[in-house]
Design a protein around this motif. Structure first.
Motif, PDB file in Angstrom:
ATOM      1  N   MET A  69      24.899 -35.804  15.681  1.00 51.98           N
ATOM      2  CA  MET A  69      26.054 -35.616  14.826  1.00 51.98           C
ATOM      3  C   MET A  69      26.259 -36.877  13.992  1.00 51.98           C
ATOM      4  O   MET A  69      26.209 -37.984  14.501  1.00 51.98           O
ATOM      5  CB  MET A  69      27.293 -35.346  15.679  1.00 51.98           C
ATOM      6  N   ALA A  70      26.480 -36.705  12.708  1.00 48.62           N
ATOM      7  CA  ALA A  70      26.703 -37.837  11.810  1.00 48.62           C
ATOM      8  C   ALA A  70      28.190 -38.181  11.754  1.00 48.62           C
ATOM      9  O   ALA A  70      29.045 -37.309  11.773  1.00 48.62           O
ATOM     10  CB  ALA A  70      26.212 -37.499  10.422  1.00 48.62           C
ATOM     11  N   ILE A  71      28.461 -39.474  11.690  1.00 47.87           N
ATOM     12  CA  ILE A  71      29.814 -39.970  11.493  1.00 47.87           C
ATOM     13  C   ILE A  71      29.879 -40.530  10.072  1.00 47.87           C
ATOM     14  O   ILE A  71      29.076 -41.383   9.707  1.00 47.87           O
ATOM     15  CB  ILE A  71      30.172 -41.093  12.489  1.00 47.87           C
ATOM     16  N   ILE A 122      34.139 -43.196  -2.004  1.00 49.14           N
ATOM     17  CA  ILE A 122      32.710 -43.241  -1.666  1.00 49.14           C
ATOM     18  C   ILE A 122      32.546 -42.889  -0.197  1.00 49.14           C
ATOM     19  O   ILE A 122      33.202 -43.488   0.664  1.00 49.14           O
ATOM     20  CB  ILE A 122      32.113 -44.626  -1.967  1.00 49.14           C
ATOM     21  N   THR A 123      31.689 -41.914   0.071  1.00 50.88           N
ATOM     22  CA  THR A 123      31.418 -41.476   1.450  1.00 50.88           C
ATOM     23  C   THR A 123      30.048 -41.987   1.869  1.00 50.88           C
ATOM     24  O   THR A 123      29.076 -41.831   1.135  1.00 50.88           O
ATOM     25  CB  THR A 123      31.446 -39.946   1.536  1.00 50.88           C
ATOM     26  N   PHE A 124      29.999 -42.603   3.055  1.00 53.98           N
ATOM     27  CA  PHE A 124      28.721 -43.085   3.569  1.00 53.98           C
ATOM     28  C   PHE A 124      28.639 -42.809   5.067  1.00 53.98           C
ATOM     29  O   PHE A 124      29.658 -42.651   5.749  1.00 53.98           O
ATOM     30  CB  PHE A 124      28.518 -44.564   3.267  1.00 53.98           C
ATOM     31  N   GLU A 125      27.402 -42.731   5.564  1.00 52.85           N
ATOM     32  CA  GLU A 125      27.155 -42.448   6.972  1.00 52.85           C
ATOM     33  C   GLU A 125      27.078 -43.736   7.760  1.00 52.85           C
ATOM     34  O   GLU A 125      26.394 -44.682   7.362  1.00 52.85           O
ATOM     35  CB  GLU A 125      25.856 -41.662   7.124  1.00 52.85           C
ATOM     36  N   LEU A 126      27.780 -43.785   8.879  1.00 51.99           N
ATOM     37  CA  LEU A 126      27.718 -44.933   9.767  1.00 51.99           C
ATOM     38  C   LEU A 126      26.475 -44.852  10.633  1.00 51.99           C
ATOM     39  O   LEU A 126      26.060 -43.776  11.056  1.00 51.99           O
ATOM     40  CB  LEU A 126      28.969 -44.999  10.650  1.00 51.99           C
ATOM     41  N   GLU A 127      25.902 -46.010  10.913  1.00 54.84           N
ATOM     42  CA  GLU A 127      24.703 -46.052  11.766  1.00 54.84           C
ATOM     43  C   GLU A 127      25.092 -46.133  13.220  1.00 54.84           C
ATOM     44  O   GLU A 127      26.111 -46.638  13.579  1.00 54.84           O
ATOM     45  CB  GLU A 127      23.843 -47.240  11.394  1.00 54.84           C
TER      46      GLU A 127
END
Length: 66
Positions: A1-3, A61-66
């Motif tokens: 699952m992406a955050i 701006i939307t970005f994916e957390l690692e």
């Protein structure tokens, strides 16, 4: 699952709203990884001497957390 995380940034350009948007994403990409999308929340312009002198955008701006 992406955050995913959303941040709000402001940018401006003497050329256009599109240029202001591109500059904001380019600057954000220097410190953020995995940018997924940008949402232009608001646009405005500065007028000087009867001419548009600056285009401004308020972006999310939307970005994916690692």
């Amino acid at each position: 699952m992406a955050i995913l995380k959303v941040i709000e940034v402001l940018s401006s350009s003497e050329v256009s709203w599109e240029a202001a948007t591109r500059e904001a994403v380019a600057q954000a990409a220097k410190s953020l990884k995995n940018i997924r999308s940008v949402y232009v929340q608001d646009q405005s312009a500065v007028v000087k001497d009867g001419q548009v002198s600056e285009f401004r955008v308020n972006l999310k701006i939307t970005f994916e957390l690692e």
